[in-house]
Design a protein around this motif. Structure first.
Motif, mmCIF file in Angstrom:
data_model
loop_
_atom_site.group_PDB
_atom_site.id
_atom_site.type_symbol
_atom_site.label_atom_id
_atom_site.label_comp_id
_atom_site.label_asym_id
_atom_site.label_seq_id
_atom_site.Cartn_x
_atom_site.Cartn_y
_atom_site.Cartn_z
ATOM 1 N N ALA A 164 0.817 -1.221 0.000
ATOM 2 C CA ALA A 164 0.000 0.000 0.000
ATOM 3 C C ALA A 164 0.850 1.270 0.000
ATOM 4 O O ALA A 164 0.483 2.256 0.623
ATOM 5 C CB ALA A 164 -0.974 -0.004 1.182
ATOM 6 N N GLU A 165 1.983 1.238 -0.686
ATOM 7 C CA GLU A 165 2.833 2.434 -0.772
ATOM 8 C C GLU A 165 2.241 3.396 -1.806
ATOM 9 O O GLU A 165 2.854 3.699 -2.838
ATOM 10 C CB GLU A 165 4.272 2.058 -1.116
ATOM 11 C CG GLU A 165 5.030 1.417 0.027
ATOM 12 C CD GLU A 165 5.344 2.406 1.159
ATOM 13 O OE1 GLU A 165 5.079 3.614 0.993
ATOM 14 O OE2 GLU A 165 5.839 1.956 2.203
ATOM 15 N N ILE A 166 1.030 3.875 -1.498
ATOM 16 C CA ILE A 166 0.276 4.677 -2.459
ATOM 17 C C ILE A 166 0.950 6.030 -2.703
ATOM 18 O O ILE A 166 0.817 6.616 -3.762
ATOM 19 C CB ILE A 166 -1.188 4.819 -1.978
ATOM 20 C CG1 ILE A 166 -1.781 3.409 -1.794
ATOM 21 C CG2 ILE A 166 -2.018 5.632 -2.969
ATOM 22 C CD1 ILE A 166 -3.132 3.385 -1.110
ATOM 23 N N HIS A 168 3.844 6.373 -3.397
ATOM 24 C CA HIS A 168 4.832 6.182 -4.458
ATOM 25 C C HIS A 168 4.222 5.642 -5.748
ATOM 26 O O HIS A 168 4.917 5.114 -6.618
ATOM 27 C CB HIS A 168 6.008 5.347 -3.945
ATOM 28 C CG HIS A 168 6.698 6.069 -2.831
ATOM 29 N ND1 HIS A 168 7.482 7.173 -3.054
ATOM 30 C CD2 HIS A 168 6.614 5.929 -1.484
ATOM 31 C CE1 HIS A 168 7.899 7.660 -1.892
ATOM 32 N NE2 HIS A 168 7.383 6.916 -0.927
ATOM 33 N N LEU A 169 2.915 5.805 -5.875
ATOM 34 C CA LEU A 169 2.249 5.605 -7.153
ATOM 35 C C LEU A 169 2.681 6.766 -8.056
ATOM 36 O O LEU A 169 2.593 7.934 -7.669
ATOM 37 C CB LEU A 169 0.733 5.676 -6.933
ATOM 38 C CG LEU A 169 -0.147 5.242 -8.088
ATOM 39 C CD1 LEU A 169 -0.552 3.776 -7.863
ATOM 40 C CD2 LEU A 169 -1.409 6.089 -8.140
ATOM 41 N N VAL A 170 3.166 6.444 -9.261
ATOM 42 C CA VAL A 170 3.608 7.492 -10.195
ATOM 43 C C VAL A 170 2.379 8.073 -10.890
ATOM 44 O O VAL A 170 1.681 7.367 -11.612
ATOM 45 C CB VAL A 170 4.595 6.915 -11.234
ATOM 46 C CG1 VAL A 170 4.937 7.957 -12.287
ATOM 47 C CG2 VAL A 170 5.848 6.398 -10.543
ATOM 48 N N VAL A 171 2.087 9.350 -10.633
ATOM 49 C CA VAL A 171 0.943 9.978 -11.302
ATOM 50 C C VAL A 171 1.372 10.760 -12.536
ATOM 51 O O VAL A 171 0.553 11.052 -13.403
ATOM 52 C CB VAL A 171 0.128 10.895 -10.350
ATOM 53 C CG1 VAL A 171 -0.561 10.069 -9.272
ATOM 54 C CG2 VAL A 171 0.985 11.973 -9.730
ATOM 55 N N HIS A 172 2.643 11.100 -12.610
ATOM 56 C CA HIS A 172 3.144 11.798 -13.801
ATOM 57 C C HIS A 172 4.607 11.412 -14.021
ATOM 58 O O HIS A 172 5.484 11.865 -13.284
ATOM 59 C CB HIS A 172 3.012 13.307 -13.638
ATOM 60 C CG HIS A 172 3.109 14.014 -14.952
ATOM 61 N ND1 HIS A 172 4.179 13.832 -15.807
ATOM 62 C CD2 HIS A 172 2.270 14.860 -15.594
ATOM 63 C CE1 HIS A 172 3.994 14.549 -16.889
ATOM 64 N NE2 HIS A 172 2.839 15.187 -16.787
ATOM 65 N N PRO A 173 4.861 10.598 -15.064
ATOM 66 C CA PRO A 173 6.217 10.057 -15.236
ATOM 67 C C PRO A 173 7.283 11.107 -15.480
ATOM 68 O O PRO A 173 8.478 10.803 -15.376
ATOM 69 C CB PRO A 173 6.086 9.112 -16.439
ATOM 70 C CG PRO A 173 4.771 9.402 -17.063
ATOM 71 C CD PRO A 173 3.906 10.051 -16.032
ATOM 72 N N GLU A 174 6.889 12.356 -15.822
ATOM 73 C CA GLU A 174 7.884 13.423 -15.975
ATOM 74 C C GLU A 174 7.796 14.436 -14.835
ATOM 75 O O GLU A 174 8.297 15.553 -14.946
ATOM 76 C CB GLU A 174 7.699 14.125 -17.325
ATOM 77 C CG GLU A 174 8.220 13.296 -18.485
ATOM 78 C CD GLU A 174 7.257 13.294 -19.655
ATOM 79 O OE1 GLU A 174 6.549 14.301 -19.861
ATOM 80 O OE2 GLU A 174 7.199 12.268 -20.367
ATOM 81 N N LEU A 251 -6.267 11.718 -9.593
ATOM 82 C CA LEU A 251 -5.757 10.773 -10.587
ATOM 83 C C LEU A 251 -5.367 9.452 -9.922
ATOM 84 O O LEU A 251 -5.710 8.369 -10.419
ATOM 85 C CB LEU A 251 -4.565 11.391 -11.324
ATOM 86 C CG LEU A 251 -3.943 10.545 -12.441
ATOM 87 C CD1 LEU A 251 -4.996 10.131 -13.461
ATOM 88 C CD2 LEU A 251 -2.820 11.307 -13.128
ATOM 89 N N ASN A 255 -7.408 6.004 -10.655
ATOM 90 C CA ASN A 255 -6.672 4.844 -11.167
ATOM 91 C C ASN A 255 -6.920 3.613 -10.294
ATOM 92 O O ASN A 255 -7.189 2.522 -10.804
ATOM 93 C CB ASN A 255 -5.166 5.137 -11.207
ATOM 94 C CG ASN A 255 -4.694 5.625 -12.572
ATOM 95 O OD1 ASN A 255 -5.400 5.471 -13.573
ATOM 96 N ND2 ASN A 255 -3.513 6.196 -12.619
ATOM 97 N N LEU A 256 -6.847 3.792 -8.990
ATOM 98 C CA LEU A 256 -7.012 2.643 -8.091
ATOM 99 C C LEU A 256 -8.454 2.154 -8.090
ATOM 100 O O LEU A 256 -8.710 0.941 -8.048
ATOM 101 C CB LEU A 256 -6.545 3.001 -6.676
ATOM 102 C CG LEU A 256 -5.045 3.278 -6.578
ATOM 103 C CD1 LEU A 256 -4.652 3.654 -5.161
ATOM 104 C CD2 LEU A 256 -4.248 2.063 -7.041
ATOM 105 N N THR A 258 -10.512 2.337 -10.626
ATOM 106 C CA THR A 258 -10.682 1.654 -11.913
ATOM 107 C C THR A 258 -10.116 0.233 -11.861
ATOM 108 O O THR A 258 -10.740 -0.713 -12.334
ATOM 109 C CB THR A 258 -9.941 2.445 -13.025
ATOM 110 O OG1 THR A 258 -10.530 3.744 -13.124
ATOM 111 C CG2 THR A 258 -10.036 1.745 -14.369
ATOM 112 N N VAL A 259 -8.946 0.111 -11.264
ATOM 113 C CA VAL A 259 -8.292 -1.198 -11.233
ATOM 114 C C VAL A 259 -8.969 -2.135 -10.229
ATOM 115 O O VAL A 259 -9.164 -3.315 -10.514
ATOM 116 C CB VAL A 259 -6.794 -1.043 -10.910
ATOM 117 C CG1 VAL A 259 -6.172 -2.372 -10.556
ATOM 118 C CG2 VAL A 259 -6.071 -0.426 -12.104
#
Lengths: 283, 283
Positions: A164-166, A168-174, A251, A255-256, A258-259
């Motif tokens: 559950a390291e939420i 560190h979910l990448v919301v924008h790769p840049e 976002l 995402n979570l 949806t999945v």
């Protein structure tokens, strides 16, 4: 049956709080102690034990013994060994046997857990998660902690030592570089650290050159709470930072959802008190 | 006990496959039928029933009756009513009672499920998921389907009518517009549709002006398989599309592993056969 009481401890980067609670989750008294001092980890530990002793004394005054201590800490923990392996908020406590010291100092069983999991267990027990089967928990503080409950039980994944390291979910790769080494983690947009960094960047880029927010930056007396106050007073730079926080949280959660095919999240932590500044549609 | 057989059906946008299987998952015979025809949905349904009848005849030749039919379809299904509500790959079948027609045409019980879930149930039963507790399944085909298994059971979330829509995880918020209306969904990077769109964009932007890939585009005979062949032969445009696919899959899966604290994924679907072109580090 005789009433038993418990001590619940929250170890934050700035403050530690130790509370006397009963087995229905009622809180009777809270002690607040500064986490850091010039005396280092030993001093922090000693002051925490002193606060707990004063709670034990209060409990015995009402004839209800303290049965056990539960403690939530941000970071990596060896719960079996009572060891704080590493906490990003209390660097002095690396490999510190905080759980053992408390156990020996108080003569009570001590249970340690990741602070986001402890938050979730509390919400599941006597909070907003009581009647929700499946939900995601987020603590918005210095960093972003997470927990997941499926079928009203804490999800532990493959028992890898992280879950559950939420944050560190990448919301924008840049997006901005995160302390973890990745780019654009939720934590780089939706934490007290992200707010402070955002003001710093605005000053460095010349976008923020005057006004109360700039003054507090110059005085080095900036905090997430001050940024919140400036945003509430209409400061554009501060408002943008909260909008960005809301965008990133939206976002990550969508995402979570949806999945996982679920629709509930519970937010906690100091920064979640600024709710009205980030929950609306983006500015 | 007398041996029983079953018919398993996979409804794809291009082909339908109907297979005779036993209760250990062994496949004895497969019929392949084109999905689309000028005869519309009724014709598609009739040809599928014919194929199933030939499988029933084969089964009775070996003295093993067919006990039931199981069918996987991409899209939204009303399994109780035997209704295909909407399938993105077979637009002619909107609100088509395909399950009812099969049941009536064959005189057998018919079970319908989302194709990504059916993929997962198969892997969990006799495939790569047999000895894995917690895993994510992805089908890389025309689109990207998903399924999740926790404790070796299909995860159904809050029973909202959608779950494990991993193809619609946003991996880049400024990425290409997806059929779902969002931007930068995994499906816009890691599907046959994304490969075809990628070649189209390369032609439109003037980046692709000659060579075998361009020729196939000009002849309107492009397919994911052709793009794969061109990439295998070293075509830069095609290789870039597979690298992008690998990048997007890596980001989506690492995000999900981080959040769920798990470490297994199972990939299927036609495009997953191009594995060696997208599994390596980015080019």
């Amino acid at each position: 049956m005789k009433k038993r009481l418990f001590i619940g401890i929250d170890i934050g980067g700035t403050n530690m709080r130790a509370a006397l609670v009963d087995d229905a989750g009622n809180i009777f008294h809270v002690e607040r102690i500064a986490t850091q001092s010039s005396g280092g980890a030993e001093d922090t530990s000693r002051r925490l034990i002193d606060a707990c002793r004063s709670l034990v004394a209060r409990a015995s005054e009402v004839g209800a013994p303290v049965a056990a201590v539960g403690m939530g800490v941000a970071g990596k923990i060896d719960a079996t060994q009572g060891l704080l392996i590493f906490s990003p908020n209390i660097p002095t406590m690396r490999n510190h046997p905080l759980g053992v010291e408390l156990r020996d100092g108080l003569g009570l069983p001590v249970f340690m857990e990741n602070d986001a999991n402890v938050f979730g267990l509390g919400e599941n027990w006597v909070g907003s998660g009581q009647n929700v089967d499946n939900w995601i928990g987020l603590t918005l503080g210095t960093g972003v902690g997470g927990c997941i409950f499926f079928h009203s039980r804490l999800w532990e994944g493959d028992h890898l030592g992280f879950v559950a390291e939420i944050g560190h979910l990448v919301v924008h790769p840049e997006g901005p570089v995160c302390a973890c080494g990745s780019r654009g983690c939720l934590e780089t947009h939706a934490s007290a650290t992200a707010l402070l960094k955002g003001v710093e960047n605005a000053v460095q880029s010349g976008a923020l050159v005057e006004g109360p927010l700039f003054d507090r930056w110059r005085q080095q007396s900036l905090s997430a709470e001050i940024i919140y106050q400036c945003a509430s007073a209409g400061d554009e730079t501060a408002l943008k930072l909260f909008h960005r926080m809301g965008w990133a949280l939206g976002l990550a959660l969508s995402n979570l959802f949806t999945v996982l095919g679920i629709r509930h999240a519970i937010l906690g932590g100091g920064v979640s008190a600024s709710w009205e500044l980030f929950i609306g549609p983006g500015g």
